[in-house]
Design a protein around this motif. Structure first.
Motif, PDB file in Angstrom:
ATOM      1  N   SER A 165       0.839  -1.206   0.000  1.00 19.88           N
ATOM      2  CA  SER A 165       0.000   0.000   0.000  1.00 19.88           C
ATOM      3  C   SER A 165       0.868   1.248   0.000  1.00 19.88           C
ATOM      4  N   TRP A 166       1.957   1.214   0.759  1.00 19.36           N
ATOM      5  CA  TRP A 166       2.866   2.359   0.834  1.00 19.36           C
ATOM      6  C   TRP A 166       3.491   2.643  -0.529  1.00 19.36           C
ATOM      7  N   PHE A 167       4.008   1.594  -1.190  1.00 23.17           N
ATOM      8  CA  PHE A 167       4.616   1.767  -2.511  1.00 23.17           C
ATOM      9  C   PHE A 167       3.592   2.266  -3.525  1.00 23.17           C
ATOM     10  N   ALA A 168       2.373   1.743  -3.457  1.00 25.55           N
ATOM     11  CA  ALA A 168       1.334   2.150  -4.404  1.00 25.55           C
ATOM     12  C   ALA A 168       1.031   3.633  -4.264  1.00 25.55           C
ATOM     13  N   MET A 169       0.913   4.114  -3.020  1.00 29.05           N
ATOM     14  CA  MET A 169       0.610   5.527  -2.809  1.00 29.05           C
ATOM     15  C   MET A 169       1.803   6.411  -3.178  1.00 29.05           C
ATOM     16  N   LEU A 170       3.024   5.940  -2.924  1.00 27.05           N
ATOM     17  CA  LEU A 170       4.210   6.683  -3.329  1.00 27.05           C
ATOM     18  C   LEU A 170       4.222   6.893  -4.835  1.00 27.05           C
ATOM     19  N   PHE A 171       4.011   5.806  -5.565  1.00 30.11           N
ATOM     20  CA  PHE A 171       4.082   5.848  -7.023  1.00 30.11           C
ATOM     21  C   PHE A 171       2.987   6.735  -7.603  1.00 30.11           C
ATOM     22  N   SER A 172       1.772   6.592  -7.110  1.00 24.83           N
ATOM     23  CA  SER A 172       0.637   7.322  -7.663  1.00 24.83           C
ATOM     24  C   SER A 172       0.752   8.821  -7.411  1.00 24.83           C
ATOM     25  N   LEU A 211      -5.673   0.399  -6.913  1.00 27.96           N
ATOM     26  CA  LEU A 211      -6.274   0.153  -8.225  1.00 27.96           C
ATOM     27  C   LEU A 211      -5.393   0.712  -9.323  1.00 27.96           C
ATOM     28  N   ASN A 212      -4.830   1.873  -9.065  1.00 25.77           N
ATOM     29  CA  ASN A 212      -3.914   2.521  -9.988  1.00 25.77           C
ATOM     30  C   ASN A 212      -2.726   1.623 -10.323  1.00 25.77           C
ATOM     31  N   LEU A 213      -2.121   1.072  -9.280  1.00 27.66           N
ATOM     32  CA  LEU A 213      -0.938   0.245  -9.454  1.00 27.66           C
ATOM     33  C   LEU A 213      -1.273  -1.016 -10.242  1.00 27.66           C
ATOM     34  N   ILE A 214      -2.411  -1.634  -9.944  1.00 31.15           N
ATOM     35  CA  ILE A 214      -2.825  -2.841 -10.667  1.00 31.15           C
ATOM     36  C   ILE A 214      -3.047  -2.535 -12.143  1.00 31.15           C
ATOM     37  N   GLY A 215      -3.796  -1.449 -12.409  1.00 33.17           N
ATOM     38  CA  GLY A 215      -4.051  -1.075 -13.795  1.00 33.17           C
ATOM     39  C   GLY A 215      -2.777  -0.737 -14.543  1.00 33.17           C
ATOM     40  N   ALA A 216      -1.860  -0.021 -13.872  1.00 36.24           N
ATOM     41  CA  ALA A 216      -0.592   0.337 -14.504  1.00 36.24           C
ATOM     42  C   ALA A 216       0.219  -0.907 -14.847  1.00 36.24           C
ATOM     43  N   LEU A 217       0.236  -1.876 -13.935  1.00 41.22           N
ATOM     44  CA  LEU A 217       0.975  -3.118 -14.193  1.00 41.22           C
ATOM     45  C   LEU A 217       0.366  -3.878 -15.377  1.00 41.22           C
ATOM     46  N   LEU A 218      -0.961  -3.938 -15.446  1.00 40.02           N
ATOM     47  CA  LEU A 218      -1.616  -4.628 -16.558  1.00 40.02           C
ATOM     48  C   LEU A 218      -1.284  -3.966 -17.891  1.00 40.02           C
ATOM     49  N   LEU A 219      -1.352  -2.641 -17.920  1.00 37.78           N
ATOM     50  CA  LEU A 219      -1.053  -1.914 -19.155  1.00 37.78           C
ATOM     51  C   LEU A 219       0.402  -2.091 -19.555  1.00 37.78           C
ATOM     52  N   MET A 220       1.294  -2.038 -18.570  1.00 35.04           N
ATOM     53  CA  MET A 220       2.718  -2.203 -18.849  1.00 35.04           C
ATOM     54  C   MET A 220       3.027  -3.620 -19.335  1.00 35.04           C
ATOM     55  N   LEU A 221       2.405  -4.612 -18.704  1.00 33.81           N
ATOM     56  CA  LEU A 221       2.630  -6.004 -19.119  1.00 33.81           C
ATOM     57  C   LEU A 221       2.102  -6.262 -20.521  1.00 33.81           C
ATOM     58  N   LEU A 281      13.478   6.112  -2.685  1.00 32.86           N
ATOM     59  CA  LEU A 281      14.396   6.236  -3.808  1.00 32.86           C
ATOM     60  C   LEU A 281      14.329   5.051  -4.769  1.00 32.86           C
ATOM     61  N   LEU A 282      14.420   3.834  -4.232  1.00 37.38           N
ATOM     62  CA  LEU A 282      14.647   2.675  -5.088  1.00 37.38           C
ATOM     63  C   LEU A 282      13.396   2.195  -5.814  1.00 37.38           C
ATOM     64  N   VAL A 283      12.342   1.910  -5.068  1.00 40.68           N
ATOM     65  CA  VAL A 283      11.176   1.265  -5.676  1.00 40.68           C
ATOM     66  C   VAL A 283      10.495   2.169  -6.707  1.00 40.68           C
ATOM     67  N   PRO A 284      10.155   3.416  -6.368  1.00 36.80           N
ATOM     68  CA  PRO A 284       9.530   4.260  -7.393  1.00 36.80           C
ATOM     69  C   PRO A 284      10.437   4.523  -8.593  1.00 36.80           C
ATOM     70  N   THR A 285      11.756   4.671  -8.351  1.00 42.01           N
ATOM     71  CA  THR A 285      12.662   4.910  -9.474  1.00 42.01           C
ATOM     72  C   THR A 285      12.719   3.704 -10.404  1.00 42.01           C
ATOM     73  N   LEU A 286      12.848   2.505  -9.836  1.00 38.53           N
ATOM     74  CA  LEU A 286      12.873   1.295 -10.667  1.00 38.53           C
ATOM     75  C   LEU A 286      11.573   1.139 -11.447  1.00 38.53           C
ATOM     76  N   MET A 287      10.445   1.346 -10.770  1.00 34.42           N
ATOM     77  CA  MET A 287       9.149   1.220 -11.431  1.00 34.42           C
ATOM     78  C   MET A 287       8.988   2.273 -12.518  1.00 34.42           C
ATOM     79  N   THR A 288       9.403   3.494 -12.225  1.00 32.26           N
ATOM     80  CA  THR A 288       9.278   4.577 -13.192  1.00 32.26           C
ATOM     81  C   THR A 288      10.147   4.333 -14.416  1.00 32.26           C
ATOM     82  N   CYS A 289      11.403   3.946 -14.187  1.00 36.53           N
ATOM     83  CA  CYS A 289      12.306   3.703 -15.312  1.00 36.53           C
ATOM     84  C   CYS A 289      11.867   2.498 -16.138  1.00 36.53           C
TER      85      CYS A 289
END
Length: 515
Positions: free
Chosen positions: A99-106, A268-278, A360-368
């Motif tokens: 949940s923390w990572f999802a809110m950070l990313f969004s 929900l955002n994170l799930i949808g983003a992962l589906l679109l990216m995959l 630093l790490l998780v959002p950057t890796l996901m973003t890149c």
């Protein structure tokens, strides 16, 4: 919390306001809108000139500062303060890691990634700052610079604000405001008087302008998607209707609160983003995307210091860096009150090391990874396929994502999913922005009344719609970026204040000598 007892705050059943911050912010926002709409052409000229002057004359300082922010937060995480826990030694984390990572990313990138993930690599591929465009080497440089703009340095800016405010709020019992960070420098007296109020007013104005600008980006992209897929005309009226619809959704979310509304939408955002990216990963050139990500991210990390230190010193009249890199640094700094306070609010219970590495790490890796998959698929089609995406980006940047999706056989349905994702990113940016503004305008109350959240959510939508109708969105974006220079100074002072506080709370213990 002590925030409800601070000077200037008059709690009531329906409203809980820090009156100087609330009314001062609203006054400035209204004045800015009126002046912009009544003098649009003059305002654009002034704002663009100020932006050019700032990026040209202070670009070196922006580059130096963002390097410092990254090294500073890593120093805190890896040093003797790494095990210090936000909220105290016995404090448990409020949210799970997912949940923390999802809110950070969004909250941290959101709608910007949907808008620029295809367009920016394509821009740099066609017109790189070094070398010849439209070549494999240009593609490598395109991702180095795009990762630089969206990677570690951007998140380090957010980490400085988030960590400072979180420690002051949950360890020192201070209000959840930007001014709380300055107790060691200003003292109790001046934090609660005009210097502290001015800091929070500036944060409110920058946050609202930044969110309103994102609403304009999102409305443009949804409108472009509706036009591209369904043939709906791209008009200002259509964009205003889109903004109104999104504002209503965001209002519902922000009324639901952080746990129900914002957290669930972020998940929900994170799930949808992962589906679109995959989908892009496996429907597109899978092997190429996987290989290129390893190559691009490796190049970015190995060249990080030199990339972030590059000042284009030997091309005095070249505006590439001003238009891109310095633009981004000022933009992220202007957004740092919004994202930093939101990160602070959701990070109680994390150690400083967990906080810094997580932010630093998780959002950057996901973003890149996201940028590499979408931008890499686009560049692959330009180099080895039929092309046409560069032309679409140059004609209307808002259509770039949908032009890419049309390269695949099920592009229609995936385009619908993409528009849905833009809407959800749209909503999470608006509702989290409204919460953060309400924290500031209520003097740092962690649970301000619903009426105030509704007010700020509606004001964000209104500002975006009015400026869109009046053609002032470009001027608004420039004004938001201009706030980056003073906030850069604020961030540097926040680093000093945080280190001073931590050093006082956790002094170095000299070993007792045996005699």
């Amino acid at each position: 919390m002590s925030s409800g007892r601070e000077k200037g705050i008059k709690p009531s059943k329906k409203w809980q306001l820090d009156k100087p911050v609330f009314f001062g912010s609203v006054f400035l926002i209204v004045i800015f809108i009126v002046l912009t709409l009544t003098n649009i052409h003059a305002a654009e000229v002034v704002f663009n000139q100020v932006k050019l002057d700032i990026t040209t004359h202070f670009g070196w300082l922006f580059n130096l500062s963002v390097q410092f922010f990254l090294f500073f937060v890593l120093f805190l995480a890896m040093g003797r303060f790494g095990q210090v826990r936000i909220g105290g030694e016995d404090c448990d984390a409020e949210y799970s890691l997912m949940s923390w990572f999802a809110m950070l990313f969004s909250a941290g990138m959101g709608i910007g990634l949907m808008f620029w993930s295809v367009a920016e690599p394509i821009y740099h591929f066609g017109a790189p700052p070094i070398g010849q465009g439209n070549t494999p080497q240009a593609a490598v440089h395109a991702f180095e610079f795009t990762f630089l703009h969206w990677g570690f340095n951007a998140w380090a800016i957010y980490a400085v604000v988030g960590l400072t405010v979180a420690y002051k709020t949950f360890n020192k019992d201070r209000p959840l405001t930007i001014s709380s960070a300055f107790y060691p420098l200003l003292g109790e007296k001046w934090v609660n008087r005009w210097p502290g109020k001015l800091i929070d007013i500036t944060a409110v104005v920058a946050t609202l302008f930044g969110v309103a600008t994102s609403l304009g980006f999102g409305a443009s992209q949804v409108s472009a998607g509706l036009n591209y897929v369904f043939g709906v005309a791209q008009t200002n009226n259509a964009k205003v209707v889109i903004i109104g619809f999104i504002t209503l959704l965001a209002t519902f979310s922000v009324v639901s609160g952080l746990d129900k509304g914002v957290k669930r939408l972020s998940q929900l955002n994170l799930i949808g983003a992962l589906l679109l990216m995959l989908f892009i990963l496996f429907a597109g050139p899978t092997l190429f995307l996987l290989k290129s990500f390893v190559e691009h991210f490796g190049n970015y990390v190995s060249n990080l210091v030199s990339l972030a230190s590059w000042n284009n010193s030997y091309k005095a009249n070249d505006t590439w860096q001003s238009n891109w890199t310095i633009f981004y640094w000022a933009w992220w700094i202007a957004w740092s009150p919004f994202v930093g306070l939101f990160i602070a609010r959701i990070s109680k219970g994390r150690t400083i090391r967990e906080f810094v590495l997580g932010v630093l790490l998780v959002p950057t890796l996901m973003t890149c990874l996201w940028i590499n998959i979408f931008g890499g698929a686009a560049i692959y089609h330009e180099l080895f396929g039929a092309g046409g995406i560069s032309e679409a980006v140059n004609n209307n940047v808002a259509t770039s994502l949908f032009v890419l999706l049309q390269q695949y056989h099920v592009g229609f349905w995936v385009s619908v999913l993409a528009m849905f994702m833009v809407v959800i990113f749209f909503v999470t940016s608006s509702d989290s922005g409204s919460l953060v503004i309400d924290y500031l305008a209520s003097g740092g109350a962690l649970h301000p009344p619903k009426e105030q959240r509704i007010f700020w959510a509606l004001l964000e939508g209104t500002v975006a719609a009015v400026l869109l109708i009046g053609g002032g969105l470009a001027a608004l974006q420039t004004a938001a970026i201009v706030t980056g220079l003073p906030f850069m100074i604020v961030l540097l002072l926040m680093c000093v204040a945080l280190y001073k506080t931590l050093n006082q709370d956790y002094p170095v213990v000299e070993p007792v000598s045996e005699s």
